[in-house]
Design a protein around this motif. Structure first.
Motif, PDB file in Angstrom:
ATOM      1  N   MET A 105       0.834  -1.209   0.000  1.00  0.00           N
ATOM      2  CA  MET A 105       0.000   0.000   0.000  1.00  0.00           C
ATOM      3  C   MET A 105       0.871   1.263   0.000  1.00  0.00           C
ATOM      4  O   MET A 105       0.558   2.248  -0.676  1.00  0.00           O
ATOM      5  N   ARG A 106       1.968   1.241   0.746  1.00  0.00           N
ATOM      6  CA  ARG A 106       2.871   2.401   0.749  1.00  0.00           C
ATOM      7  C   ARG A 106       3.483   2.596  -0.637  1.00  0.00           C
ATOM      8  O   ARG A 106       3.627   3.721  -1.116  1.00  0.00           O
ATOM      9  N   THR A 107       3.863   1.489  -1.270  1.00  0.00           N
ATOM     10  CA  THR A 107       4.433   1.575  -2.612  1.00  0.00           C
ATOM     11  C   THR A 107       3.412   2.167  -3.579  1.00  0.00           C
ATOM     12  O   THR A 107       3.724   3.069  -4.367  1.00  0.00           O
ATOM     13  N   ILE A 108       2.172   1.663  -3.485  1.00  0.00           N
ATOM     14  CA  ILE A 108       1.117   2.173  -4.359  1.00  0.00           C
ATOM     15  C   ILE A 108       0.838   3.641  -4.056  1.00  0.00           C
ATOM     16  O   ILE A 108       0.700   4.469  -4.972  1.00  0.00           O
ATOM     17  N   ALA A 109       0.783   4.001  -2.761  1.00  0.00           N
ATOM     18  CA  ALA A 109       0.522   5.383  -2.371  1.00  0.00           C
ATOM     19  C   ALA A 109       1.643   6.297  -2.869  1.00  0.00           C
ATOM     20  O   ALA A 109       1.389   7.399  -3.385  1.00  0.00           O
ATOM     21  N   THR A 110       2.859   5.852  -2.757  1.00  0.00           N
ATOM     22  CA  THR A 110       3.995   6.651  -3.241  1.00  0.00           C
ATOM     23  C   THR A 110       3.915   6.817  -4.752  1.00  0.00           C
ATOM     24  O   THR A 110       4.131   7.923  -5.281  1.00  0.00           O
ATOM     25  N   ALA A 111       3.573   5.728  -5.433  1.00  0.00           N
ATOM     26  CA  ALA A 111       3.456   5.809  -6.889  1.00  0.00           C
ATOM     27  C   ALA A 111       2.327   6.752  -7.285  1.00  0.00           C
ATOM     28  O   ALA A 111       2.481   7.579  -8.198  1.00  0.00           O
ATOM     29  N   VAL A 115       2.662  10.124  -9.291  1.00  0.00           N
ATOM     30  CA  VAL A 115       1.922  10.357 -10.531  1.00  0.00           C
ATOM     31  C   VAL A 115       1.079  11.619 -10.406  1.00  0.00           C
ATOM     32  O   VAL A 115       1.017  12.433 -11.319  1.00  0.00           O
ATOM     33  N   HIS A 116       0.451  11.806  -9.277  1.00  0.00           N
ATOM     34  CA  HIS A 116      -0.427  12.966  -9.078  1.00  0.00           C
ATOM     35  C   HIS A 116       0.371  14.271  -8.992  1.00  0.00           C
ATOM     36  O   HIS A 116       0.014  15.266  -9.596  1.00  0.00           O
TER      37      HIS A 116
END
Length: 136
Positions: A105-111, A115-116
């Motif tokens: 989840m941290r990896t996805i949140a960072t990505a 991106v944002h």
């Protein structure tokens, strides 16, 4: 005189026979008393041994029942400990799974954050650069 001697001799013999018979009866009575006393003494010991044996048999049965109950209780305790260990292992597995999910989840949140924020920062940087270029 001879007849008197014969009568005296027969009387003495009868007296001796009676004394022997009395002695024999007394000896038999004494032997009987001794035998009864010995048997009574032995019977007391045998009776006590019998009572002790019955007590021991009862104690053995009680001990067997208690040992059986203890074995059952011990088996239950072992089962509980094994279940507890399994639960601890499962908690450890869940904890590892939660850490793995958290890292993902941290990896996805960072990505997503990258991106944002990435295009917005690029556009903001271009505007800043274009403004500085125009001012020159």
């Amino acid at each position: 005189m001879l007849s008197r001697l014969l009568k005296e001799h027969q009387a003495k013999q009868n007296e001796r026979k009676e004394q022997q018979e009395r002695g024999r009866r007394e000896a038999i009575a004494a032997a009987t008393c001794l035998t009864e006393a010995l048997v009574d003494h032995l019977n007391v010991g045998v009776a006590q041994a019998y009572v002790n044996q019955r007590k021991l048999d009862h104690e053995v049965k009680t001990l067997q029942v208690q040992a059986s109950q203890f074995a059952k209780q011990t088996a239950q305790w072992i089962n509980m400990v094994e279940n507890f260990n399994q639960a601890l292992k499962e908690i450890g597995d869940v904890e590892n799974w939660a850490r793995s999910i958290e890292m993902d989840m941290r990896t996805i949140a960072t990505a997503l954050e990258y991106v944002h924020k990435g295009p917005a920062q690029k556009m903001h940087g271009r505007r800043h650069n274009s403004n500085t270029c125009a001012v020159q």
